[in-house]
Structures are given as structure tokens and as C-alpha cells.
Scaffold this active site. Structure first.
Site, PDB file in Angstrom:
ATOM      1  N   SER A 183       0.740  -1.257  -0.035  1.00  0.00           N
ATOM      2  CA  SER A 183      -0.063  -0.014   0.056  1.00  0.00           C
ATOM      3  C   SER A 183       0.683   1.264   0.017  1.00  0.00           C
ATOM      4  O   SER A 183       0.208   2.350  -0.029  1.00  0.00           O
ATOM      5  CB  SER A 183      -0.778   0.043   1.302  1.00  0.00           C
ATOM      6  OG  SER A 183      -1.882  -0.912   1.067  1.00  0.00           O
ATOM      7  N   LYS A 216       0.501   3.374  -2.891  1.00  0.00           N
ATOM      8  CA  LYS A 216      -0.797   4.352  -3.129  1.00  0.00           C
ATOM      9  C   LYS A 216      -0.780   5.402  -3.127  1.00  0.00           C
ATOM     10  O   LYS A 216      -1.061   6.345  -4.213  1.00  0.00           O
ATOM     11  CB  LYS A 216      -1.935   3.691  -2.143  1.00  0.00           C
ATOM     12  CG  LYS A 216      -2.556   2.445  -2.197  1.00  0.00           C
ATOM     13  CD  LYS A 216      -3.285   2.149  -0.884  1.00  0.00           C
ATOM     14  CE  LYS A 216      -3.591   0.561  -1.109  1.00  0.00           C
ATOM     15  NZ  LYS A 216      -4.401   0.399   0.181  1.00  0.00           N
ATOM     16  N   TYR A 276      -3.047  -2.629 -10.264  1.00  0.00           N
ATOM     17  CA  TYR A 276      -3.112  -2.377  -8.834  1.00  0.00           C
ATOM     18  C   TYR A 276      -2.251  -3.544  -8.321  1.00  0.00           C
ATOM     19  O   TYR A 276      -1.356  -3.190  -7.173  1.00  0.00           O
ATOM     20  CB  TYR A 276      -4.247  -2.391  -8.299  1.00  0.00           C
ATOM     21  CG  TYR A 276      -4.536  -2.331  -6.898  1.00  0.00           C
ATOM     22  CD1 TYR A 276      -3.933  -1.302  -5.989  1.00  0.00           C
ATOM     23  CD2 TYR A 276      -4.900  -3.431  -6.144  1.00  0.00           C
ATOM     24  CE1 TYR A 276      -4.042  -1.088  -4.680  1.00  0.00           C
ATOM     25  CE2 TYR A 276      -4.681  -3.506  -4.633  1.00  0.00           C
ATOM     26  CZ  TYR A 276      -4.228  -2.305  -3.830  1.00  0.00           C
ATOM     27  OH  TYR A 276      -4.221  -2.382  -2.665  1.00  0.00           O
ATOM     28  N   TYR A 282      -4.574   4.113   7.824  1.00  0.00           N
ATOM     29  CA  TYR A 282      -6.170   3.786   7.779  1.00  0.00           C
ATOM     30  C   TYR A 282      -6.732   4.104   9.485  1.00  0.00           C
ATOM     31  O   TYR A 282      -6.837   5.393   9.683  1.00  0.00           O
ATOM     32  CB  TYR A 282      -6.270   2.308   7.667  1.00  0.00           C
ATOM     33  CG  TYR A 282      -5.332   1.811   6.744  1.00  0.00           C
ATOM     34  CD1 TYR A 282      -5.571   1.916   5.330  1.00  0.00           C
ATOM     35  CD2 TYR A 282      -4.344   0.868   6.887  1.00  0.00           C
ATOM     36  CE1 TYR A 282      -4.810   1.482   4.230  1.00  0.00           C
ATOM     37  CE2 TYR A 282      -3.533   0.617   5.855  1.00  0.00           C
ATOM     38  CZ  TYR A 282      -3.671   1.045   4.578  1.00  0.00           C
ATOM     39  OH  TYR A 282      -2.846   0.601   3.615  1.00  0.00           O
TER      40      TYR A 282
HETATM   41  N1  GLN Z   1      -2.042  -5.268  -2.098  1.00  0.00           N
HETATM   42  C1  GLN Z   1      -2.642  -5.352  -0.846  1.00  0.00           C
HETATM   43  C2  GLN Z   1      -4.075  -5.320  -0.732  1.00  0.00           C
HETATM   44  O1  GLN Z   1      -4.776  -4.855  -1.430  1.00  0.00           O
HETATM   45  C3  GLN Z   1      -2.184  -3.813  -0.158  1.00  0.00           C
HETATM   46  C4  GLN Z   1      -2.772  -3.478   1.308  1.00  0.00           C
HETATM   47  C5  GLN Z   1      -1.977  -2.969   2.029  1.00  0.00           C
HETATM   48  O2  GLN Z   1      -0.596  -2.795   2.013  1.00  0.00           O
HETATM   49  N2  GLN Z   1      -2.502  -2.539   3.377  1.00  0.00           N
HETATM   50  O3  GLN Z   1      -4.717  -6.014   0.118  1.00  0.00           O
END
Ligand code: GLN
Length: 618
Positions: free
Chosen positions: A73, A76, A198, A250
Site C-alpha cells: 500500500s 498508493k 494495482y 487507515y
Molecule cells: N496489495 C494489498 C491489498 O490490496 C495492499 C494492502 C496494504 O498494503 N495495506 O490488500
């Protein structure tokens, strides 16, 4: 595993601190490996690396700082920047919001009605964001993302195929989110290629070192401190850090901002990157995760670093004490152009109406505001305002507008403004647009402070109706050094001192040459220049007709200490030292007069340098 491989005393303070922190938290074994992506469960729970990278490229690393893992993530916010660049803010904002969801990363937090994901840090928002990456086909879009993230890291990143396929074949929840977004019209076409992109962006392999450099790149306005390559447009760093601040970890974001206070992003690969804007980036790697999907040790490391090093972003350092590093008038400090007696007198008298403000640091509202006040306070007394930018490290958009407003204000009161040593393209992009057209003539740029000072002197001399000094003397008799000499002495002198001619650019004398004659300048201008490493040059003086140089000849066995170069066609009467000695013996009146003239010239130079030192030491 890392241990203190050096005796503690051998480590410098920051490495020592990081070693101790690493050692202390290495015993923290709580948390679990993620198994919803089977490949990630193969990580070694003991892996633990901490890296700190400053915006000037200093990197401190401890532990498993080069152990590869997948970015997950943490990609992102960086891909969000790519989408903003490629699709533009309008389309991006229509697709994904910027509100924290307060929910888990894989929550299905969509805006009621529109179906717009709440923010780009949760999976739904990140998948919607991936769809906005530009490129003709899937391969081009992947290449775009890989290149962008590699630019942040400062080295080429590659995909971990095992992790990619592992997530691709098990990512049912993300696949469901993709199709849900399709049903709301957020994803326009087949969601599968977007889901692939993604999963691929999440599978890029990094290490804690790369994360710290990515973070330092964001801290550094989008430019990687080691490669100096731009990873993202500077204007997008603010938006990226904003979503990291409000949504980066989060449903732990509130406590994170409270306790750590650094824009950050975590990933289920075990990485965390955190940014202190303008100062540094942090990369931590430890694969054991808490129930929210954040690295347990990663969170603890960031808490400790923030607390121990005082990094909370709401405790910014104080701005430099004063933006005006030094201030003086033309009565105190002049250009390197040597002046005739009437010019000097006039500059003494009116020099206080031209003021110099040497600025320093980052110019923004808070640092520029006192400068505005100070300059405005001088409105009644000043005809000329010179602002020097040599030590200015940056000018933001607000400061650019304020500077333009200051120019408009000064020009409106009949003042002229000189800006010296501005790195124009870099710093003042819309300055010209903001200066009112009728005031454009009142602003002058000068590449050097010395030239700015000289320009101001010329303005003052003109304002007070003193024309430029004569460019040429017709005979040696008109040279001030000869004023009042007898006809016989003059005739003798003319015989002893043959005329020398130089073309513009030619060296009249060169540093290191034996100093064995005096030069009486009859026509044109010369500059005394010293060379500074590497390849730079600085003028020490500019002389015009009626002045003398080469007085080092009076020192026994003297050598030329600088170059003298003709700026224009030049004519000098060149008097050998032997002739001066002869005059001392046979024509004492002439010798005395010449020596007095030389002394006057030397005294003037000393006075100028003394005044300069007084200003510099102030
Ligand atoms: N590739 C992971 C997912 O989509 C990324 C989630 C994360 O790193 N929090 O679940």
C-alpha cells in the site's frame, strides 16, 4: 541480525541512537504475518531495518535495511501523484475523495449515492486511482507506474512475480471491490486490467533504504536527494502528503497524527514510510503486523523517532531569525568602480538614499512580511531599493506575489528597485505577471550584487546631474597625477613613460608578473580581477581615465597580485620604476607629486575597504 558490531563509543551519535533503538525494539515479537496473500506469509518475522534519509542526501541505516520486500500500500500515495499528473486534479477528484474513512484498508468505503471511494489510501480508492494512470495500453501504464516509483527510490524497481501472482490469484476481495466500482461507473471498463495494475504496483520490490529515499523525495519537494531527479511535480507533494496525513495508516490515523505526527504510509509487506516535510524521510521494515495491517515495530520506531528527535510536524522549527541578513546604504558600501573626487563627494552626500537589503533563507509569507515592513518604513527617504537574493533558498508563490506587490508599492512612490543574484527561472516564475505594466521600468535585475551597486551609483549620479567622467584625456598633462607639474617635468615624464595600447579583453598585466612600472590611465577602462576556484572571477576594481594602477611597483621586488584587463580600448602612459627612482634623485618636486598622487589613490582604496569591512562585520 544486527548487533552492535562496533564498540558503542566508536559510533557517531545518530548511528549510535539508531543502533540502540533497533536493538531495543528487536525484542518486540508481537503481531502476525499476513496470510491473505500467501506469499507474504513466507517473510522472516525477525527482519528489521530502519533508515533515515535527510533532504540533503545523508542516509543513516541500521539492521536489514537492504532486505527486499514488496511495497504494497505504500505505492498508493505515489500512484495517486501519478494519477494527478496524468489525469489532472479534476478527474481524480471526481473519481476518488480525500476524506478519511476511519476504516480498515480493505473496507468498502464508498460515498453513498456516487459510489466514489472515500480516499485513495484504502484499496477501493487505490484501485480507482490506478485506473487514472496514463498510457496507451496495460504495458505502458505499468511502465509509467514503475518509472515513477523508481524515480522516487532513485533506482530501478522490479516486480516480485511470486507476490504478484499470489495476490492476483487470491485477491477476491479486491476483485469484488473492482467490480463494485465498475457497477457504480467509477471504473469505466473491464476492471481486470486495472486490478492487475494495482496488484503489480503493490508487488514492486523495495527495501527500507528505498522507502526512506521515497519519503525524503517527498520531504524534498519531489526531488530525490541522491539522484537530484524529479519524481513528481512539486505542486503535487502537498496533495500527496495531505492524504497520507489524514488516511495513511487507515483506522489508526488519528492516534498516529497525535503520537507520531508525520505524514506516513504503511503496507502489508511490513514497510512504513514517513515524511517530515523539508527535513527528512523515514523507511522502516519489519513484517509482523498489528490487527490493522501496520508493522508493529514500524509504528513503534516512528513513535520513538518522533518523540526522541522531536519530529512531530506540528512542531516546525522556528523560521530563521531574520530574513534581512544585512542592510546598508550606498554611503557605507560602494561598488568596485573607482570614483573620481566629485563623484565620491556626491555619493557620500546622497548615498543614504539607496539602501541594500541582503536577504536569506526561504521566502514565504512569514519570513517576507518583516522585510516588507522594513522596506516600507524607508519609503520617504529612499530613491533606490536593492534586494539581494544570493542567500535566498526558495521563494514560494505567496512570496512571489508579495515581492511583486512590494515592487508595485515602491514604484508607485517613485522608487526604483534592483533585484540582484535572483535565480530567475527557478524562483520568480510569475513575478513579472504580478508587477503592474506601468512599473516594469522600475525593476532591474542584476546578476551580481556589485553590478547592482554600480547601477544604483549611476542612478544617483545621474539624478544629481553628474555626467559620466571623461572617457579620455588628450595628453598626459591632463592626468590628475600630473596636475601642477612644471612644463619641463611634464616633458621629461612624457619621454620616460611611453604610451601603451590595449584592445578590449586584453590583459594589461597579469598576476605573478614582476611589478616594475606604474600605469597612468589616459583612455578607456580597466578592471582588476582575481580568479576564484572553480573557474569564477571577481572584480576588485574598475578604473577609468585619470586614475592610476600598478602601485605594487613601489614595493621592493613586488609582484602583481591580480590581473588587470582592458574593458574597452585602453591607452596608458607606462612609467618604469627606474624612471621614478631617477625622478626622486633628480626631480624631487615631480617625484613628490607622483608619490602623493599614488598615496591618495591607495588611501581611497583603503577607505573603501574599511567601510566594506565595517558593513560585513556589523
Ligand atoms: N496489495 C494489498 C491489498 O490490496 C495492499 C494492502 C496494504 O498494503 N495495506 O490488500
Amino acid at each position: 541480525m544486527t548487533s552492535l558490531s562496533h564498540p558503542a563509543g566508536a559510533l557517531a551519535p545518530i548511528p549510535l541512537y539508531l543502533e540502540q533503538l533497533h536493538q531495543r525494539l528487536a525484542t518486540e515479537l508481537s503481531g502476525r504475518l499476513p496470510d491473505y496473500i500467501p506469499e507474504l506469509a513466507k517473510a522472516d518475522p525477525a527482519w528489521f531495518g530502519i533508515v533515515l534519509a535527510t533532504v540533503d542526501g545523508q542516509v543513516y541505516e541500521v539492521g536489514d535495511s537492504r532486505q527486499p520486500f514488496t511495497i504494497q500500500s505504500i505505492s498508493k500515495p505515489l500512484v495517486y501523484g501519478v494519477a494527478l499528473e496524468d489525469a489532472g486534479p479534476e478527474r481524480v477528484h471526481a473519481t476518488v475523495g480525500v476524506e478519511p474513512s476511519g476504516e480498515a484498508f480493505n473496507s468498502i468505503s464508498l460515498e453513498p449515492g456516487s459510489g466514489r471511494p472515500l480516499n485513495p489510501m484504502i484499496n477501493a480508492g487505490a484501485i480507482a486511482t490506478a485506473a487514472l494512470v496514463g498510457g496507451a495500453d496495460a504495458a505502458a501504464r505499468l511502465a509509467r507506474v514503475t518509472a515513477a516509483l523508481s524515480a522516487y527510490a532513485g533506482r530501478p524497481l522490479e516486480i516480485d512475480d511470486a507476490v504478484f501472482h499470489s495476490e492476483r490469484s487470491t485477491g477476491h476481495r479486491n476483485r469484488a471491490i473492482g467490480h463494485l466500482l465498475r457497477s457504480f461507473g467509477i471504473l469505466g471498463a473491464d476492471p481486470e486490467p486495472t486490478l492487475d495494475l494495482y496488484f503489480q504496483q503493490c508487488s514492486l520490490r523495495v527495501d527500507a533504504h528505498a522507502l526512506a529515499l521515497m519519503a525524503a523525495t517527498l520531504a524534498n519537494g519531489g526531488i530525490n536527494p541522491l539522484t537530484s531527479a524529479r519524481a513528481v511535480h512539486g505542486d503535487l507533494v502537498g496533495p500527496i502528503l495531505s492524504v497520507m496525513t489524514t488516511c495513511g495508516v487507515y483506522d489508526f490515523t488519528g492516534a498516529w497524527v497525535y503520537r507520531v505526527g508525520l505524514p506516513a504510509k504503511s503496507g502489508v509487506g511490513g514497510g512504513i514510510m514517513a515524511v517530515l516535510p523539508g527535513q527528512l524521510g523515514i523507511g522502516v521494515f519489519s513484517p509482523l503486523l498489528d490487527e490493522r495491517g501496520n508493522s508493529v515495530r514500524g509504528v513503534k520506531v516512528c513513535e520513538a523517532l518522533s518523540r526522541d528527535l522531536g519530529l512531530h510536524f506540528l512542531r516546525p522549527p522556528r523560521l530563521v531569525a531574520s530574513t534581512v541578513r544585512s542592510r546598508y546604504t550606498l554611503a557605507q558600501m560602494r561598488s568596485k568602480r573607482q570614483r573620481s573626487a566629485p563623484e565620491l563627494q556626491l555619493l557620500q552626500q546622497h548615498g543614504h538614499t539607496a539602501a541594500v537589503f541582503e536577504l536569506q533563507g526561504d521566502l514565504r509569507f512569514a519570513t517576507l512580511e518583516p522585510v516588507l515592513r522594513e522596506v516600507q518604513a524607508t519609503a520617504g527617504t529612499l530613491a533606490l531599493v536593492l534586494l539581494d537574493f544570493k542567500r535566498v533558498t526558495g521563494i514560494d508563490a505567496a512570496a512571489t506575489r508579495l515581492l511583486a506587490a512590494l515592487v508595485n508599492h515602491c514604484a508607485g512612490q517613485g522608487q526604483q528597485v534592483v533585484l540582484s543574484r535572483v535565480r530567475r527561472h527557478e524562483l520568480l516564475a510569475d513575478f513579472h505577471a504580478e508587477v503592474q505594466p506601468q512599473h516594469h521600468g522600475a525593476v532591474v535585475f542584476q546578476p551580481q550584487l556589485d553590478l547592482g551597486l554600480e547601477w544604483c551609483e549611476r542612478q544617483l549620479l545621474q539624478r544629481h546631474a553628474l555626467g559620466p567622467p571623461a572617457a579620455a584625456l588628450d595628453t598626459l598633462a591632463q592626468h590628475p597625477l600630473c596636475a601642477g607639474a612644471s612644463a619641463a617635468d611634464l616633458a621629461w615624464l612624457a619621454q620616460q613613460a611611453p604610451l601603451g595600447h590595449w584592445e578590449p579583453g586584453a590583459l594589461v598585466l597579469e598576476r605573478g608578473d614582476p611589478a616594475d612600472c606604474l600605469y597612468l590611465l589616459l583612455r578607456g577602462e580597466v578592471s582588476v580581477v582575481i580568479h576564484l576556484p572553480p573557474g569564477g572571477a571577481r572584480r576588485l576594481a574598475t578604473l577609468s581615465a585619470g586614475m592610476v594602477f600598478g602601485e605594487a611597483a613601489l614595493l621592493e621586488g613586488g609582484q602583481r597580485s591580480a590581473d588587470v584587463r582592458a574593458d574597452t580600448p585602453v591607452v596608458c602612459a607606462v612609467l618604469p620604476l627606474a624612471a621614478l627612482r631617477q625622478a626622486e634623485a633628480e626631480r624631487p618636486a615631480l617625484a613628490l607629486q607622483l608619490l602623493k598622487g599614488l598615496l591618495r589613490s591607495a588611501a581611497q582604496t583603503t577607505a573603501r575597504l574599511t567601510a566594506e569591512i565595517a558593513v560585513l562585520e556589523a
